[in-house]
Design a protein around this motif. Structure first.
Motif, short mmCIF file in Angstrom:
data_model
loop_
_atom_site.label_atom_id
_atom_site.label_comp_id
_atom_site.label_asym_id
_atom_site.label_seq_id
_atom_site.Cartn_x
_atom_site.Cartn_y
_atom_site.Cartn_z
N HIS A 122 25.88 -9.45 9.31
CA HIS A 122 27.24 -9.04 9.66
C HIS A 122 28.03 -10.21 10.23
N ASP A 123 27.68 -11.44 9.86
CA ASP A 123 28.29 -12.61 10.52
C ASP A 123 29.80 -12.64 10.35
N ALA A 124 30.32 -12.33 9.16
CA ALA A 124 31.77 -12.37 8.95
C ALA A 124 32.47 -11.31 9.79
N GLU A 125 31.90 -10.10 9.84
CA GLU A 125 32.49 -9.03 10.64
C GLU A 125 32.47 -9.37 12.13
N ILE A 126 31.38 -9.97 12.56
CA ILE A 126 31.27 -10.34 13.98
C ILE A 126 32.32 -11.40 14.32
N ARG A 127 32.49 -12.39 13.46
CA ARG A 127 33.48 -13.43 13.72
C ARG A 127 34.89 -12.85 13.76
N HIS A 330 36.21 -4.74 21.50
CA HIS A 330 34.97 -5.25 22.08
C HIS A 330 33.84 -4.24 21.93
N ASP A 331 34.17 -2.96 22.07
CA ASP A 331 33.15 -1.92 21.87
C ASP A 331 32.59 -1.98 20.45
N LYS A 332 33.46 -2.24 19.47
CA LYS A 332 33.01 -2.38 18.08
C LYS A 332 32.09 -3.59 17.95
N LEU A 333 32.46 -4.68 18.62
CA LEU A 333 31.64 -5.89 18.59
C LEU A 333 30.26 -5.62 19.20
N GLU A 334 30.25 -4.87 20.29
CA GLU A 334 28.99 -4.55 20.95
C GLU A 334 28.04 -3.79 20.04
N ARG A 335 28.60 -2.93 19.19
CA ARG A 335 27.74 -2.08 18.35
C ARG A 335 26.88 -2.93 17.40
N PHE A 336 27.40 -4.06 16.93
CA PHE A 336 26.59 -4.94 16.08
C PHE A 336 25.35 -5.42 16.84
N TYR A 337 25.54 -5.76 18.12
CA TYR A 337 24.43 -6.31 18.90
C TYR A 337 23.48 -5.22 19.38
#
Length: 359
Positions: A122-127, A330-337
């Motif tokens: 998910h690197d592109a989505e995370i960036r 940020h909550d969306k970003l957290e879900r990846f991790y």
């Protein structure tokens, strides 16, 4: 909140962007041991600190929780001053690096517990998500900057009306009565934010006030024209008397003026009260800023002062709205991790750390 648990902010969203006070959370030369947590969003940094704080409180230790101004439900740091231990989130925007690695600071790397391959999928989505979060914060800061300019203009308009000699005389009498004479010792200053501009609006840690000081004096100052002088004078007198102080900065002050002060050894807190942060309980007494102002000058600028105040409040509301958007991103970003983390290992690290600290 228990009598052994206080809370502040150690970082703030301000007109000049994010300002961190993390460098003052521990004394690298004073026998402190500090744990700096590294890891991505949603990797369990705040949860680990909450577990250590709870165990410290159960052990009967005085605990200071430093909340996150971008998410007041999360922690940025925990201090246990009785055992000289500090645990903090050392990632951006309050990046902290060890001064004396191993000897004073120890790194806790939560990145050791994530699945790197899963994150790279998910690197592109995370960036993209991280970049959007940063942009939301930048836009929020621009609204705070505009609001800060208006509030600073109010202080400049009132500057000719401020009777500095009266403030100095009052501060000297107050200090002589409450702090005593200088004794050759200089007190220690700790800097904090008692309030923060957050996604929840303006959050003020008023529960902390009576836990630190039994006597609370409210300085009623709607425009901050008097408090910026009086609080600094009281700070100087208290430190000169050998008393430790907690100086609370104003997150909306362009010049980072002091807004409140705690002198726990004297049992006194001076709280600047206005429409942005009213005091939710009755103080021992109130000081009215008007007594130190030329009321003719105040009357001359009354309309402009009120306009600036209202406009600043609206701009701050827009800033809060953008912080809410930033938190959602940020909550969306957290879900990846979260999906890539082994939280059993994080829990094991928390238990191992607690065993070291409280055995």
């Amino acid at each position: 909140m228990s009598e052994k648990q206080i809370s502040f902010f150690a970082g703030a969203n301000t007109p000049g962007g994010f300002v961190s006070l993390f460098d003052g959370l521990y004394d690298a030369y004073g026998g402190w041991h500090t744990y700096i947590i590294k890891g991505g969003p949603g990797t369990g940094k705040s949860g680990l600190m909450k577990k250590i704080a709870a165990q410290g409180e159960r052990a009967g230790l005085f605990t200071e929780r430093l909340n996150c101004s971008s998410d007041p439900a999360s922690l940025d740091a925990v201090r246990l001053p009785e055992i000289k231990v500090c645990i903090l989130d050392g990632t951006a925007p309050h990046t902290v690096e060890p001064k004396f690695p191993g000897a004073v600071e120890e790194l806790l790397n939560l990145g050791a517990f994530w699945d790197t391959d899963r994150l790279r999928e998910h690197d592109a989505e995370i960036r993209d998500t991280a970049a959007l979060n940063q942009e939301m914060h930048r836009r929020s800061s621009r609204f705070l900057s505009a609001a800060g300019t208006l509030l600073e203009e109010n202080k400049r308009l009132l500057m000719p009306s401020v009777q500095i000699d009266k403030i100095r005389n009052y501060a000297a009498r107050f200090a002589a009565r409450e702090f005593g004479r200088p004794n050759g010792q200089i007190g220690t200053e700790h800097r904090r934010y008692l309030s923060g501009i957050t996604p929840d609006g303006i959050v003020v840690k008023t529960d902390t006030i009576p836990l630190l000081c039994s006597r609370v004096i409210a300085l009623e100052d709607e425009y901050g024209a008097v408090s910026r002088y009086l609080i600094r004078l009281l700070r100087s007198y208290a430190l000169a008397a050998g008393l430790d102080v907690i100086s609370c900065l104003c997150p909306m002050s362009v010049c980072q003026d002091l807004e409140h002060i705690f002198i726990p050894q004297a049992g006194i807190a001076v709280f600047t009260e206005n429409s942005f942060h009213p005091l939710p309980f009755e103080p021992e007494r109130r000081i009215h800023a008007r007594r130190f102002l030329d009321t003719d000058v105040l009357a001359e600028h009354r309309c402009r002062l009120k306009f600036n105040r209202r406009a600043a409040a609206q701009l701050m509301d827009e800033s809060v709205s953008l912080l809410q958007n930033a938190k959602s991103v940020h909550d969306k970003l957290e879900r990846f991790y979260i999906a890539a983390m082994n939280f059993e290992q994080v829990d094991a690290l928390a238990q191992e750390l607690a065993g070291r600290l409280f055995s």
